[in-house]
Design a protein around this motif. Structure first.
Motif, PDB file in Angstrom:
ATOM      1  N   ASN A   1      15.956  -5.636   9.317  1.00 12.00           N
ATOM      2  CA  ASN A   1      15.565  -5.855   7.916  1.00 12.00           C
ATOM      3  C   ASN A   1      14.538  -6.980   7.770  1.00 12.00           C
ATOM      4  OD1 ASN A   1      17.153  -8.051   8.362  1.00 12.00           O
ATOM      5  ND2 ASN A   1      18.438  -7.787   6.547  1.00 12.00           N
TER       6      ASN A   1
ATOM      7  N   TYR B   1       7.455  -4.395   4.326  1.00 13.98           N
ATOM      8  CA  TYR B   1       6.874  -3.057   4.215  1.00 13.98           C
ATOM      9  C   TYR B   1       5.895  -3.005   3.053  1.00 13.98           C
ATOM     10  CZ  TYR B   1       6.915   2.076   3.715  1.00 13.98           C
ATOM     11  OH  TYR B   1       6.584   3.398   3.598  1.00 13.98           O
TER      12      TYR B   1
ATOM     13  N   ASP C   1      10.059   0.161  -7.009  1.00 12.44           N
ATOM     14  CA  ASP C   1       9.655   0.698  -5.715  1.00 12.44           C
ATOM     15  C   ASP C   1      10.879   0.996  -4.864  1.00 12.44           C
ATOM     16  OD1 ASP C   1       8.457   1.321  -3.355  1.00 12.44           O
ATOM     17  OD2 ASP C   1       6.968  -0.274  -3.469  1.00 12.44           O
TER      18      ASP C   1
ATOM     19  N   MET D   1      14.514  -9.929  -2.157  1.00 13.11           N
ATOM     20  CA  MET D   1      15.777  -9.247  -2.355  1.00 13.11           C
ATOM     21  C   MET D   1      16.690  -9.272  -1.141  1.00 13.11           C
ATOM     22  SD  MET D   1      15.737  -5.644  -4.128  1.00 13.11           S
ATOM     23  CE  MET D   1      14.801  -5.069  -2.735  1.00 13.11           C
ATOM     24  N   SER D   2      16.116  -8.965   0.041  1.00 14.33           N
ATOM     25  CA  SER D   2      16.983  -8.872   1.222  1.00 14.33           C
ATOM     26  C   SER D   2      17.485 -10.250   1.622  1.00 14.33           C
ATOM     27  CB  SER D   2      16.217  -8.246   2.372  1.00 14.33           C
ATOM     28  OG  SER D   2      15.079  -9.017   2.674  1.00 14.33           O
TER      29      SER D   2
ATOM     30  N   LEU E   1      14.776   4.306   8.049  1.00 11.20           N
ATOM     31  CA  LEU E   1      15.071   5.174   6.911  1.00 11.20           C
ATOM     32  C   LEU E   1      15.280   6.594   7.398  1.00 11.20           C
ATOM     33  CD1 LEU E   1      12.470   3.879   4.294  1.00 11.20           C
ATOM     34  CD2 LEU E   1      14.854   3.244   4.557  1.00 11.20           C
TER      35      LEU E   1
ATOM     36  N   LEU F   1      11.419   1.870  10.096  1.00 14.89           N
ATOM     37  CA  LEU F   1      12.123   1.146   9.033  1.00 14.89           C
ATOM     38  C   LEU F   1      13.607   1.512   8.974  1.00 14.89           C
ATOM     39  CD1 LEU F   1       9.486   1.469   6.209  1.00 14.89           C
ATOM     40  CD2 LEU F   1      10.258  -0.656   7.234  1.00 14.89           C
TER      41      LEU F   1
ATOM     42  N   ALA G   1       9.493 -10.945   2.165  1.00 16.60           N
ATOM     43  CA  ALA G   1      10.642 -10.371   2.861  1.00 16.60           C
ATOM     44  C   ALA G   1      10.653 -10.760   4.337  1.00 16.60           C
ATOM     45  CB  ALA G   1      10.628  -8.855   2.720  1.00 16.60           C
TER      46      ALA G   1
ATOM     47  N   GLY H   1      10.434  -9.163  -3.553  1.00 13.01           N
ATOM     48  CA  GLY H   1      10.415  -9.118  -2.092  1.00 13.01           C
ATOM     49  C   GLY H   1      11.511  -9.960  -1.461  1.00 13.01           C
TER      50      GLY H   1
ATOM     51  N   ALA I   1      13.701  -0.028   2.360  1.00 18.39           N
ATOM     52  CA  ALA I   1      13.234  -0.595   3.620  1.00 18.39           C
ATOM     53  C   ALA I   1      13.826  -1.976   3.875  1.00 18.39           C
ATOM     54  CB  ALA I   1      11.711  -0.659   3.636  1.00 18.39           C
ATOM     55  N   VAL I   2      14.096  -2.743   2.815  1.00 21.95           N
ATOM     56  CA  VAL I   2      14.691  -4.057   3.041  1.00 21.95           C
ATOM     57  C   VAL I   2      16.216  -3.979   2.989  1.00 21.95           C
ATOM     58  CG1 VAL I   2      12.716  -5.426   2.312  1.00 21.95           C
ATOM     59  CG2 VAL I   2      14.430  -4.775   0.631  1.00 21.95           C
TER      60      VAL I   2
ATOM     61  N   PHE J   1      10.446   0.614  -0.921  1.00 25.54           N
ATOM     62  CA  PHE J   1      10.472  -0.775  -0.446  1.00 25.54           C
ATOM     63  C   PHE J   1      11.893  -1.308  -0.457  1.00 25.54           C
ATOM     64  CE2 PHE J   1      10.358  -5.352  -1.118  1.00 25.54           C
ATOM     65  CZ  PHE J   1       9.515  -5.757  -0.097  1.00 25.54           C
TER      66      PHE J   1
ATOM     67  N   PRO K   1       4.390  -0.057   1.184  1.00 22.23           N
ATOM     68  CA  PRO K   1       4.330   1.402   1.067  1.00 22.23           C
ATOM     69  C   PRO K   1       3.086   1.845   0.311  1.00 22.23           C
ATOM     70  CG  PRO K   1       6.058   0.505  -0.347  1.00 22.23           C
ATOM     71  CD  PRO K   1       5.329  -0.654   0.249  1.00 22.23           C
TER      72      PRO K   1
ATOM     73  N   ARG L   1       4.451  -9.553  -1.774  1.00 15.93           N
ATOM     74  CA  ARG L   1       5.855  -9.160  -1.857  1.00 15.93           C
ATOM     75  C   ARG L   1       6.420  -8.898  -0.465  1.00 15.93           C
ATOM     76  NH1 ARG L   1       7.777  -3.390  -4.180  1.00 15.93           N
ATOM     77  NH2 ARG L   1       6.319  -2.797  -2.553  1.00 15.93           N
ATOM     78  N   ALA L   2       5.638  -8.184   0.358  1.00 13.77           N
ATOM     79  CA  ALA L   2       6.105  -7.897   1.720  1.00 13.77           C
ATOM     80  C   ALA L   2       6.284  -9.190   2.509  1.00 13.77           C
ATOM     81  CB  ALA L   2       5.117  -6.969   2.421  1.00 13.77           C
TER      82      ALA L   2
END
Lengths: 286, 236
Positions: free
Chosen positions: B69, B73, A163, B97-98, B52, B50, B150, B95, A169-170, A166, B75, B146-147
């Motif tokens: 961050n 999200y 994704d 990851m950040s 982006l 976001l 984050a 999720g 976005a992070v 996503f 999507p 997952r969201a």
């Protein structure tokens, strides 16, 4: 069997070819999982045609083939990626344009210089004799780089592949990972191309990933299986090509095709078995 | 101070303004639904929130301890995901990851957070299932989990009920309401479903290239545009 292998490996060129081939198959399979899932399968095919054109040019200019091909194919990889990302030009059409153009340029250059001879055939369908010591060093470096990057960034590669929005976005630099994947793909293609052939090299990227996806359902197992299948198919393919004096590239692709059919059949059988099991369970409930 | 404040923001594609005059704020605990027709600039606004997509003019800023961050999200699903070989666990874990930052691998606490969110959405039993074999509603729960991995503060959802059957849609709305009411998570949702938006949301933002309405869901019904659309939606 062992006798055949020891006989095979008494030829230095075969040892070089097998080393380069195994490492390229491994890298191509790992990169292939991400490329196939991101719907970028055709990039591999496009790049190999660009590689064909640059090889022809390099031969005409009497330059070292790798020194010319690698930078040009990397540039093409970045260009193709950019085109696929922009919504204005359709990615598949752009790839077709670039690959046929390079093929045409390559063929014209060859016919103007050396003429259409066995060289062309070797470029198109590969030759086991093409691997030099330089290729061996380069493929070991490439394999080390791909493996290290793949293991270190495995989780990020998963996230970008699954994704991209996503991940963006992070706060992930997704463009960087796409670039990295296409950069490594370009090098893998140029390295494997002269052995596998410009027309056949993309199978190393696409087949193992699709084969693994027939049976496995997790990203991790798909990736591992894809690498194992790819390496095994290459080895069996080379041995067969030695035994039956068939072209190496084509033999490896046929092995990949057989593996795909085998895995596909395995899935059909398990689905059927599960279906029958479920049916039996329903019947027993009555 | 609000989590997100939008002051006279506008967005453009290739110099053509697609959304303008956006003035609204989202506070801790709010449940904002963004409604409007296709092409009214909703998705563009989401991208703007976001970070982006940069604003053409005006400003969007975060406050009240929310970092850019820290927005989880959800999507819209892509075609590629429909046959993606991944277990629900692998998807939910991604999720983190950040939060993982530069560490290459997930730690014990990442894995615990992942398990916790699977439990929270009642999908622990699907942990090892293949994502592509789950039902539409189950897939959305996986993506919600997952969201949530984050963020603990804010979720941004792009038409989360698209493609779900009515029962799964209601289930998902209830789940989101629970996250908002009990979990204290701020929700921003793009939706086509105006009756449900009014039922569940605290605030409504109605867009049509520009901002037509922003305010409490209750006053949206009495506003001209809201009642007109409600009438249309109910008669449809």
């Amino acid at each position: 069997m062992l006798e055949i292998l020891s006989e095979m490996f008494s030829y230095a060129f075969l040892v070089r070819a097998v080393v380069v081939g195994l490492l390229v198959s491994l890298c191509a399979a790992l990169l292939g999982v991400s490329l196939v899932l991101k719907r970028y399968s055709m990039i591999g095919d496009g790049l190999s045609h660009v590689g064909f054109g640059t090889l022809a040019l390099a031969t005409a200019m009497n330059a070292a083939p790798l020194a010319v091909s690698i930078p040009v194919v990397i540039l093409a990889a970045i260009a193709l990626l950019r085109i696929s990302e922009s919504s204005k030009i359709k990615g598949d059409a752009a790839i077709a344009l670039i690959s046929t153009s390079s093929l045409a340029i390559g063929v014209v250059v060859i016919s103007l210089t050396t003429g259409m001879n066995t060289d062309v055939c070797n470029y198109m369908f590969g030759s086991i004799l093409a691997m030099t010591k330089e290729d061996v060093t380069l493929s070991i470096t490439l394999a080390a780089a791909v493996l290290t990057l793949f293991i270190l960034f495995y989780n990020n590669i998963f996230a970008v592949t699954f994704d991209e929005t996503f991940a963006q976005a992070v706060g992930m630099k997704t463009g960087l990972y796409n670039m990295l994947i296409s950069f490594l793909t370009a090098i893998a293609i140029v390295l494997g191309m002269r052995m596998m052939g410009a027309l056949l090299i993309s199978s190393l990227i696409i087949f193992p990933a699709l084969t693994a996806m027939r049976v496995f359902k997790k990203f991790k197992t798909v990736t591992i299986c894809s690498a194992v299948v790819s390496v095994a198919c290459f080895f069996v393919g080379v041995v067969c090509s030695y035994l039956y004096a068939t072209p190496t590239g084509a033999s490896v692709v046929i092995m990949n095709m057989l593996a795909f059919l085998l895995f596909w059949l395995a899935r059909l059988l398990t689905l059927k078995a599960r279906g029958n099991g479920a049916k039996a369970k329903r019947v027993s409930n009555f | 101070m609000a989590f997100i404040t939008c002051q006279n923001a506008s967005f453009a594609y290739d110099g053509i303004t697609v959304a303008s005059g956006l003035n609204f704020s989202v506070c801790r605990g709010d449940y904002l639904c963004i409604v409007g027709e296709n092409g009214s600039g909703k998705s563009t606004l989401i991208k703007g929130l976001l970070r982006l997509k940069p604003v053409q003019s005006g400003v969007i800023f975060t406050g009240d301890g929310l970092k850019a961050n820290e927005i989880g999200y959800l999507p819209q699903q892509t075609d590629a995901q429909k046959d993606f070989p991944a277990s629900a666990y692998e998807v939910v874990l991604s999720g983190r990851m950040s939060i993982r930052g530069l560490r290459p691998f997930y730690s014990k606490s990442d894995k615990n957070a992942c398990e916790e969110n699977l439990r929270r959405l009642g999908i622990e039993n699907l942990k090892n299932s293949c994502y592509r074999e789950l039902s539409g509603g189950q897939q959305q729960r996986v993506l919600l989990a997952r969201a949530l991995c984050a963020t603990r503060k804010m979720l941004l959802m792009d038409e989360p009920t698209a493609g779900l059957d009515p029962a799964a849609t209601q289930d998902l709305y209830k789940e989101i309401e629970k996250l908002n009411k009990d979990g204290g998570i701020t929700i921003i949702m793009v939706s086509h479903d105006i009756p449900s938006s009014i039922k569940y949301a605290s605030h409504i933002l109605h867009m049509k290239g520009r901002q037509l309405f922003f305010g409490a869901a209750s006053s949206y019904i009495s506003s001209g545009i809201g009642s007109e659309l409600m009438g249309g939606a109910l008669n449809a």
